[in-house]
Scaffold this active site. Structure first.
Site, PDB file in Angstrom:
ATOM      1  N   CYS A   2     -23.197  33.220  20.862  1.00  0.00           N
ATOM      2  CA  CYS A   2     -21.731  33.312  21.247  1.00  0.00           C
ATOM      3  C   CYS A   2     -21.122  34.640  20.467  1.00  0.00           C
ATOM      4  O   CYS A   2     -21.251  34.792  19.247  1.00  0.00           O
ATOM      5  CB  CYS A   2     -21.099  32.277  21.275  1.00  0.00           C
ATOM      6  N   ARG A  27     -25.569  40.429  21.440  1.00  0.00           N
ATOM      7  CA  ARG A  27     -26.032  39.403  20.859  1.00  0.00           C
ATOM      8  C   ARG A  27     -26.476  38.398  21.574  1.00  0.00           C
ATOM      9  O   ARG A  27     -27.116  37.339  21.300  1.00  0.00           O
ATOM     10  CB  ARG A  27     -24.678  38.597  20.107  1.00  0.00           C
ATOM     11  N   TRP A  70     -23.397  31.644  24.672  1.00  0.00           N
ATOM     12  CA  TRP A  70     -24.758  31.426  24.543  1.00  0.00           C
ATOM     13  C   TRP A  70     -25.327  29.838  24.613  1.00  0.00           C
ATOM     14  O   TRP A  70     -25.068  29.027  23.480  1.00  0.00           O
ATOM     15  CB  TRP A  70     -25.571  32.001  23.264  1.00  0.00           C
ATOM     16  N   ASN A  96     -17.591  29.431  18.402  1.00  0.00           N
ATOM     17  CA  ASN A  96     -19.085  29.605  18.070  1.00  0.00           C
ATOM     18  C   ASN A  96     -19.469  28.454  17.188  1.00  0.00           C
ATOM     19  O   ASN A  96     -18.603  28.144  16.380  1.00  0.00           O
ATOM     20  CB  ASN A  96     -19.356  30.829  17.410  1.00  0.00           C
ATOM     21  N   GLY A  97     -20.461  28.147  17.456  1.00  0.00           N
ATOM     22  CA  GLY A  97     -21.178  26.832  16.614  1.00  0.00           C
ATOM     23  C   GLY A  97     -21.381  25.490  17.232  1.00  0.00           C
ATOM     24  O   GLY A  97     -21.470  25.631  18.596  1.00  0.00           O
ATOM     25  N   GLU A 480     -46.379  40.271  11.589  1.00  0.00           N
ATOM     26  CA  GLU A 480     -45.032  41.095  12.251  1.00  0.00           C
ATOM     27  C   GLU A 480     -45.320  41.934  13.422  1.00  0.00           C
ATOM     28  O   GLU A 480     -44.663  41.656  14.458  1.00  0.00           O
ATOM     29  CB  GLU A 480     -44.516  41.939  10.886  1.00  0.00           C
ATOM     30  N   LYS A 484     -43.645  41.414  16.999  1.00  0.00           N
ATOM     31  CA  LYS A 484     -42.646  42.562  17.767  1.00  0.00           C
ATOM     32  C   LYS A 484     -43.100  42.599  19.219  1.00  0.00           C
ATOM     33  O   LYS A 484     -42.591  42.759  20.331  1.00  0.00           O
ATOM     34  CB  LYS A 484     -43.206  43.962  17.268  1.00  0.00           C
ATOM     35  N   GLU A 487     -42.225  39.147  21.299  1.00  0.00           N
ATOM     36  CA  GLU A 487     -40.637  39.028  21.500  1.00  0.00           C
ATOM     37  C   GLU A 487     -40.294  40.029  22.440  1.00  0.00           C
ATOM     38  O   GLU A 487     -39.036  39.696  23.193  1.00  0.00           O
ATOM     39  CB  GLU A 487     -39.907  38.975  20.285  1.00  0.00           C
ATOM     40  N   HIS A 503     -63.382  31.305  11.249  1.00  0.00           N
ATOM     41  CA  HIS A 503     -62.920  30.026  10.922  1.00  0.00           C
ATOM     42  C   HIS A 503     -62.332  29.393  12.389  1.00  0.00           C
ATOM     43  O   HIS A 503     -61.422  28.615  12.312  1.00  0.00           O
ATOM     44  CB  HIS A 503     -61.951  29.962   9.991  1.00  0.00           C
ATOM     45  N   LYS A 602     -30.009  38.098  18.757  1.00  0.00           N
ATOM     46  CA  LYS A 602     -30.121  39.303  17.616  1.00  0.00           C
ATOM     47  C   LYS A 602     -29.868  38.312  16.437  1.00  0.00           C
ATOM     48  O   LYS A 602     -30.660  38.519  15.507  1.00  0.00           O
ATOM     49  CB  LYS A 602     -29.084  40.246  17.715  1.00  0.00           C
TER      50      LYS A 602
HETATM   51  C1  AGP Z   1     -37.357  39.882  14.569  1.00  0.00           C
HETATM   52  O1  AGP Z   1     -37.845  40.814  15.444  1.00  0.00           O
HETATM   53  C2  AGP Z   1     -36.468  38.601  15.493  1.00  0.00           C
HETATM   54  N1  AGP Z   1     -35.282  39.306  15.977  1.00  0.00           N
HETATM   55  C3  AGP Z   1     -36.140  37.534  14.478  1.00  0.00           C
HETATM   56  O2  AGP Z   1     -37.301  36.917  13.959  1.00  0.00           O
HETATM   57  C4  AGP Z   1     -35.358  37.888  13.331  1.00  0.00           C
HETATM   58  O3  AGP Z   1     -36.142  38.595  12.149  1.00  0.00           O
HETATM   59  C5  AGP Z   1     -35.238  36.549  12.628  1.00  0.00           C
HETATM   60  O4  AGP Z   1     -34.138  35.840  13.477  1.00  0.00           O
HETATM   61  C6  AGP Z   1     -34.294  36.648  11.316  1.00  0.00           C
HETATM   62  O5  AGP Z   1     -32.983  37.168  11.477  1.00  0.00           O
HETATM   63  P1  AGP Z   1     -32.246  37.743  10.264  1.00  0.00           P
HETATM   64  O6  AGP Z   1     -32.902  38.878   9.531  1.00  0.00           O
HETATM   65  O7  AGP Z   1     -30.900  38.160  10.798  1.00  0.00           O
HETATM   66  O8  AGP Z   1     -31.978  36.445   9.385  1.00  0.00           O
END
Ligand code: AGP
Length: 607
Positions: A2, A27, A70, A96-97, A480, A484, A487, A503, A602
């Site tokens: 949010c 966001r 959100w 928010n929260g 990682e 990428k 997501e 394994h 985000k």
């Molecule tokens: C990474 O591409 C994602 N957007 C997500 O995994 C992100 O790294 C994770 O939510 C952690 O966010 P932060 O670094 O703001 O704590």
């Protein structure tokens, strides 16, 4: 997550409120709403543009609040959008929260004959505030009393048509700040909406409440004790937070990586001593002398950066490192010996709820807590004992790219800093320092070859599964890289330590299931070649990422991406960039909303 914006001053509030909501769109959200003194409230499911076009021409006033929601409790509908009000329609709030005891409070209020009009936890708060306010409490006192009844987190802005020239804001666990203009104040849940209006900002801390009027502001705690606040200066320029000529923020942010590495390194590499200069750790350096263990924690990409950090610190400083996903760590009993353990939290946003809670737990145990954070003044930056800012600039794309690389650079600096306090030689330190300073140019070389990566991405853009494998420093890069791809392209992808193939994962391999193999000419290259050959023997396609000049690998891989040679410990920085570009071009080929992937946000400021 949010987003909150608010305005009080001599001008019409609506332009800032709508501009501010648009600046927060990155966001992630599913509905939006606005309340302005004298004009009332308008709420809409869907985009901010839908809300803006629904406002009557006469909709204006010199104080107002607005929100992008959100959905956490209740579906993303107009009736669940914020602002929420009370039975008398006097009080209007954006929040928010999460209110954890909303159900019992809702039942209590319904027992008292209060009618509810939404499925949200937030409405419990607006009804509670309304109850106190309509009984005669000043708005700020009604807010305070209501907040004392709830359990949970809030970033909150409240208005009332009984006290129209006032906005009350409060925070606990969800970021909130306000920009200071000339007889006007701009409220926001992150700095982006403020950038076009003011650079002077006041951050609320947890447990603080502020009363804003055109004439000024008062900040107090929940016992009504006034609190002196410092006005801080926002450093980001607006254009830095806006997309340039790039089609997506994600590509813009990948292309910024050379400059980001320079900014992250600036003033922190002592080449003649082969050491790192980390001003943020200076005050706690002596506590590192007798540290026996480091726990690195974070979520998502930040966690994978920490995984690389584990290898770095263990190799260069000889300190045992545990890595823990924050959402797991926060529920585990810390068995560590707190006085000799350091918790190192990695977080781009500095607001990730799980990471923040893990830090709070570690602090309670008496551990030294450090943060590697990108957003200045964020909660994690302010709650850890010390830390290092990334200086990567605002990262808008949901998929972390430049911030992830900057986290790796900072972790190398931390390993160098700790190593040189111990047994790492000056010569070794100089080698690392020299290699660090060459990174920006080496990254530019990779970026210059992005068209070849785009071509490979196009070839694989219709697969349904991809496996990523690597060893040692390249193992976290495999995880990682898979994150990428999944997501932003929604293709199922998973990262694995290459040694694990026999394994289980080898059973997945057939011609429809390609593998990205991270196989630079490092200490485990030969083993990676065996992995590649066992995959190919079962009909699996292999995209190999290797170091310049290693043409022999063309004999065993279907596609090859080259990166410049560098110190093995720095290779993750170079090998991760082709994976970011690969994911980007696959998702682009699939016509997906790359900067705002479905279901993701985000910054994950709720559990
Ligand atoms: C990474 O591409 C994602 N957007 C997500 O995994 C992100 O790294 C994770 O939510 C952690 O966010 P932060 O670094 O703001 O704590």
């Amino acid at each position: 997550m949010c987003g909150i914006v608010g305005y009080i001053g001599r001008k019409d509030a609506v332009p800032f409120l709508i501009d501010g909501l648009k600046a927060l769109e990155y966001r992630g959200y599913d509905s939006a709403g606005i309340y302005v003194t004298g004009s009332g409230a308008v709420k809409r499911a869907g985009k901010v543009a839908v809300l803006a076009s629904s406002l009557p021409d006469t909709f204006s006033g010199n104080a107002g609040i607005a929100h992008t929601r959100w959905a956490t409790h209740g579906p993303p509908t107009e009736r669940n959008a914020h602002p929420h009000t009370d039975a008398s329609q006097s009080v209007w709030i954006v929040h928010n929260g999460i209110i954890e005891n909303h159900a019992e409070l809702r039942d209590m209020l319904i027992q008292e004959g209060i009618p509810f009009s939404s499925d949200t936890d937030t409405e419990v708060l607006s009804q509670l505030i309304g109850t106190y306010h309509t009984r005669g409490d000043l708005l700020e006192d009604a807010v305070e009393k209501a907040l004392k009844k709830i359990r949970g987190t809030y970033g909150l802005a409240v208005m009332s048509n009984r006290e129209p020239s006032k906005i009350v804001i409060a925070r606990l666990g969800s970021p909130l700040m306000f920009g200071v203009g000339t007889d006007e104040y701009y409220i926001a849940s992150d700095a982006t909406p403020l950038l076009s209006r003011t650079r002077n900002v006041i951050y609320l801390e947890d447990g603080e409440l502020a009363i804003l009027t055109k004439e000024g502001y008062v900040v107090r705690d929940m016992s009504r004790q006034p609190i002196e606040k410092t006005i801080e200066t926002l450093e980001w320029s607006t254009e830095a937070a806006q997309k340039h000529s790039f089609e997506h923020f994600m590509l813009k942010e990948i292309m910024e990586i050379p400059e980001v590495i320079q900014d992250t390194l600036r003033g922190r590499v002592a080449t003649k001593d082969g050491d790192a200069v980390l001003g943020g750790l200076r005050d706690v350096a002596k506590r590192f002398k007798d540290v026996r263990r480091i726990i690195i924690t974070g979520c998502g990409s930040a966690y994978y950066a920490g995984f690389v950090g584990k290898h770095l610190i263990e190799e260069f400083a000889g300190i045992p490192v545990e890595i823990e996903i924050a959402s797991e760590l926060r529920y585990r009993p810390f068995t560590a010996d707190p006085k000799h353990t350091v918790l190192l939290a990695v977080s781009q946003s500095g607001e990730t709820a799980d990471t923040l809670e893990a830090i709070r737990l570690a602090k309670k145990q008496g551990m030294l807590t450090l943060g590697i954070v990108n957003v200045v003044g964020s909660t994690i930056a302010r709650e850890t004992d010390a830390g290092i800012y990334n200086h990567a600039g605002p990262e808008i794309g949901v998929a972390s790219t430049k911030a992830f690389v900057s986290q790796l650079v900072v972790l190398i600096l931390v390993a160098l800093f700790l190593g040189r306090m111990r047994t790492l030689s000056t010569a070794e330190g100089k080698k690392l320092a020299k290699a660090l300073l060459k990174l920006p140019e080496q990254v530019r070389t990779i970026l210059a070859g992005r068209k070849a990566i785009e071509k490979i991405a196009r070839k694989y853009s219709n697969v349904e599964n991809v496996l990523y494998i690597g060893r040692k420093y390249q193992c976290p890069v495999a995880y990682e890289g898979a994150l990428k791809l999944k997501e932003i392209s929604y293709i199922h992808a998973e990262g694995y330590g290459a040694g694990e193939m026999k394994h289980g994962p080898l059973a997945l391999i057939d011609e429809s299931f390609p593998t990205v193999a991270l196989a630079p000419r490092d200490s485990l290259y030969e083993k990676m070649c065996s992995n590649i050959e066992e995959i190919r023997a079962r009909g699996g396609k292999v995209i190999a990422v290797t170091t310049d000049g290693n043409n022999a690998i063309r004999r065993i891989a279907d596609d090859v991406i080259f990166v410049p040679k560098t110190h093995e410990a720095l290779l993750p920085i170079l090998t991760t960039i082709p994976l970011q570009l690969f994911a980007y071009y696959v998702a682009r080929e699939r016509g997906l909303p790359i900067d705002k992937p479905r279901n993701l946000a985000k910054s994950v400021t709720v559990e």
